[in-house]
Each structure stands twice: as C-alpha cells, then as structure tokens.
Motif scaffolding. Structure first.
Motif, short mmCIF file in Angstrom:
data_model
loop_
_atom_site.label_atom_id
_atom_site.label_comp_id
_atom_site.label_asym_id
_atom_site.label_seq_id
_atom_site.Cartn_x
_atom_site.Cartn_y
_atom_site.Cartn_z
N GLU A 111 33.65 28.52 -19.48
CA GLU A 111 32.58 27.55 -19.80
C GLU A 111 31.58 27.93 -20.79
OE1 GLU A 111 30.35 28.42 -15.96
OE2 GLU A 111 31.99 27.68 -14.75
N ALA A 112 31.78 29.09 -21.47
CA ALA A 112 31.01 29.28 -22.61
C ALA A 112 31.42 29.04 -23.81
CB ALA A 112 30.21 30.76 -22.43
N LEU A 113 32.91 28.90 -23.94
CA LEU A 113 33.60 28.69 -25.34
C LEU A 113 32.95 28.07 -26.23
CD1 LEU A 113 37.04 27.63 -23.84
CD2 LEU A 113 36.58 29.78 -24.83
N GLU A 114 32.45 26.85 -26.29
CA GLU A 114 31.68 26.32 -27.45
C GLU A 114 30.35 26.99 -27.84
OE1 GLU A 114 33.23 24.24 -29.23
OE2 GLU A 114 34.90 24.54 -27.77
N HIS A 115 29.71 27.57 -26.80
CA HIS A 115 28.56 28.35 -27.12
C HIS A 115 28.70 29.72 -28.14
CE1 HIS A 115 24.58 30.17 -26.54
NE2 HIS A 115 25.30 31.28 -25.93
N LEU A 116 30.01 29.92 -27.67
CA LEU A 116 30.28 31.43 -28.17
C LEU A 116 31.35 31.33 -29.53
CD1 LEU A 116 31.38 33.45 -25.02
CD2 LEU A 116 29.18 33.47 -26.19
N GLU B 48 36.41 35.68 -12.28
CA GLU B 48 34.85 35.22 -12.54
C GLU B 48 34.69 35.50 -14.16
OE1 GLU B 48 30.33 36.13 -11.27
OE2 GLU B 48 31.85 37.37 -10.52
N LEU B 49 35.14 36.48 -14.70
CA LEU B 49 34.98 36.53 -16.16
C LEU B 49 35.65 35.64 -16.83
CD1 LEU B 49 33.62 38.31 -18.65
CD2 LEU B 49 35.59 39.67 -18.63
N PHE B 50 36.88 35.13 -16.43
CA PHE B 50 37.61 34.20 -17.20
C PHE B 50 36.92 33.09 -17.27
CE2 PHE B 50 40.90 30.88 -17.39
CZ PHE B 50 41.27 31.08 -18.73
N ARG B 51 36.40 32.36 -15.96
CA ARG B 51 35.71 31.37 -15.94
C ARG B 51 34.51 31.27 -16.59
NH1 ARG B 51 31.21 30.15 -13.44
NH2 ARG B 51 31.38 32.31 -12.22
N ILE C 180 25.11 48.46 -29.98
CA ILE C 180 24.95 47.62 -28.93
C ILE C 180 25.55 46.11 -29.25
CG2 ILE C 180 23.51 46.40 -27.35
CD1 ILE C 180 21.96 49.10 -27.37
N GLY C 181 26.42 45.71 -28.27
CA GLY C 181 26.68 44.22 -28.55
C GLY C 181 26.42 43.40 -27.25
N TYR C 182 26.07 42.15 -27.51
CA TYR C 182 26.10 41.22 -26.17
C TYR C 182 26.53 39.75 -26.28
CZ TYR C 182 22.12 41.36 -29.24
OH TYR C 182 21.22 41.29 -30.12
N TRP C 183 26.77 39.16 -25.44
CA TRP C 183 26.94 37.77 -24.99
C TRP C 183 26.69 37.30 -23.78
CZ3 TRP C 183 30.21 35.63 -21.80
CH2 TRP C 183 30.98 36.12 -21.26
N LEU C 184 26.12 36.00 -23.94
CA LEU C 184 25.67 35.46 -22.86
C LEU C 184 26.27 33.91 -22.28
CD1 LEU C 184 21.88 36.12 -22.52
CD2 LEU C 184 23.72 37.08 -21.00
N HIS C 185 26.36 33.63 -21.23
CA HIS C 185 26.73 32.11 -20.97
C HIS C 185 25.55 31.37 -21.51
CE1 HIS C 185 27.21 28.44 -18.32
NE2 HIS C 185 28.43 28.99 -18.24
N PRO C 186 25.80 30.20 -22.02
CA PRO C 186 24.58 29.48 -22.28
C PRO C 186 23.60 29.09 -21.21
CG PRO C 186 26.43 27.96 -22.40
CD PRO C 186 27.10 29.47 -21.86
N TRP D 229 36.70 36.74 -31.06
CA TRP D 229 37.82 36.68 -30.30
C TRP D 229 37.92 35.49 -29.47
CZ3 TRP D 229 35.55 36.03 -25.39
CH2 TRP D 229 34.11 36.41 -25.36
N ILE D 230 37.03 34.63 -29.58
CA ILE D 230 37.29 33.37 -28.74
C ILE D 230 38.58 32.61 -29.34
CG2 ILE D 230 36.22 31.04 -28.75
CD1 ILE D 230 35.04 33.10 -26.64
N ALA D 231 38.79 32.86 -30.59
CA ALA D 231 39.98 32.20 -31.11
C ALA D 231 41.20 32.35 -30.37
CB ALA D 231 40.02 32.42 -32.70
N GLU D 232 41.13 33.51 -29.89
CA GLU D 232 42.46 34.08 -29.10
C GLU D 232 42.46 34.08 -27.61
OE1 GLU D 232 43.87 37.56 -30.87
OE2 GLU D 232 44.17 36.54 -33.08
#
Length: 191
Positions: A33-38, A26-29, A99-105, A44-47
C-alpha cells in the motif's frame, strides 16, 4: 549482552519486535500500500516482493540476538503502520547507533515517527558504551529530517553518498544526539 526492550508501549503506539512469519501477511500488505510513498527514498523498494519481505523477517531474530540490528514493527491502534530500527552499520563505531524509520502514508503527520525515534534514542542510551545516536537521510528528504530536528539532534555532517533511490541527491545529512544532549533535553522537558 544488554539488549533493548522487545516491546515498547507508548499509549496508542507500540513498538514491538517483528514476529517472523506471523507478521508476513500484514507487513507485506502495508508495504504494498505504501510503495509509491516509499519509492523515492527507500532503495529496497525496487526489489520488493513477498519473498524479500519473508527473508527480511527471517533474519530479524538472529540480528536482534547479535546486537547488530533491533528492528521493530510500528503498531498504531493495533495495526502495523511501518517499521523502525536501532542498528550498527559495518562502519559504525561500537559507541554509536543509527536509527531508521518508515511509515505508511496514512500514519504520517501524526507524530508517529517522532515518538518512535524518541523511544529508540532512550533504548540506545540504556545500552552500555553507547555515546551517540545518528539519523542519516538524503538531504532532499525533508520529512525524514524533521524528526531528528524536533528531538534535539544537531546536524553532524553532510557526506557524499551513492544514489540508491530515485529521489536521492547523492548527499547524506547526518544528525547526531549524544547521551549528554539527550539527558539535558529530557531534564528540560520534565520541567
């Protein structure tokens, strides 16, 4: 050692410790799906790869137990929609946390990051000796900056930073809230 709660229930939103390999598909999916948003803000998205996600999940239990990093899956209506964490970087004094955070768009613009961050601030101040919490982001990442601004953090400083992600400007903005500020804000909100 005192540790934050492993599961935090916030109505339709739950923050829970990652469950190692069980969360991998689920996390990988969600990341896929959020690659372009993140991509503009998350180096870390580059790798990004399935193996890297598996490595990330494999390290969570050890880092949680050490008190170094408490990373949560952000679960909205039963599905993972991002991640958040309460952690100490190598240069963070013992009385501070970040604190850090990221979300699916699809989960943005709904108060999810704000609610998750509020919960992590509460967890941080339950830990003995923690006097302040910070949120650090590139000055151009206005969405990330809106979260601490809404929660009563104040800008602590700006500092030069290595440009690691495509949209980075090379300047970090550091927001801080102290234990006393958080107590005063909670009392005001309680009425």
């Amino acid at each position: 050692m005192d540790l934050p709660q492993q599961v935090i229930e916030l109505d339709d939103l739950t923050l829970r410790r990652f469950d190692g390999a069980a969360d991998l598909p689920e996390l990988f999916r969600v990341i896929e799906e959020a690659l372009e948003h993140l991509r503009p803000w998350m180096p870390w998205i580059a790798e990004h790869s399935r193996d890297r996600t598996a490595e990330f999940l494999a390290r969570r239990a050890e880092r949680w137990a050490s008190g170094e990093d408490h990373t949560y899956a952000i679960v909205l209506d039963g599905a993972i929609v991002g991640a958040c964490g309460l952690f100490r970087r190598g240069d963070t004094p013992a009385n501070g946390r970040e604190i850090g955070y990221w979300l699916h768009p699809a989960a943005t613009g709904r108060g999810v990051a704000t609610r998750a961050t509020r919960a992590l601030v509460e967890q941080a101040f339950r830990l003995p000796g923690v006097d302040y919490v910070e949120v650090v982001h590139d000055v151009a990442n206005h969405a990330s900056g809106a979260v601490p601004a809404r929660l009563g953090f104040t800008e602590h400083l700006r500092r030069p930073a290595e440009r690691l992600a495509p949209a980075d400007t090379g300047v970090d903005r550091i927001w801080r809230i102290t234990r006393e500020q958080a107590k005063a804000r909670a009392a005001t909100e309680a009425g």
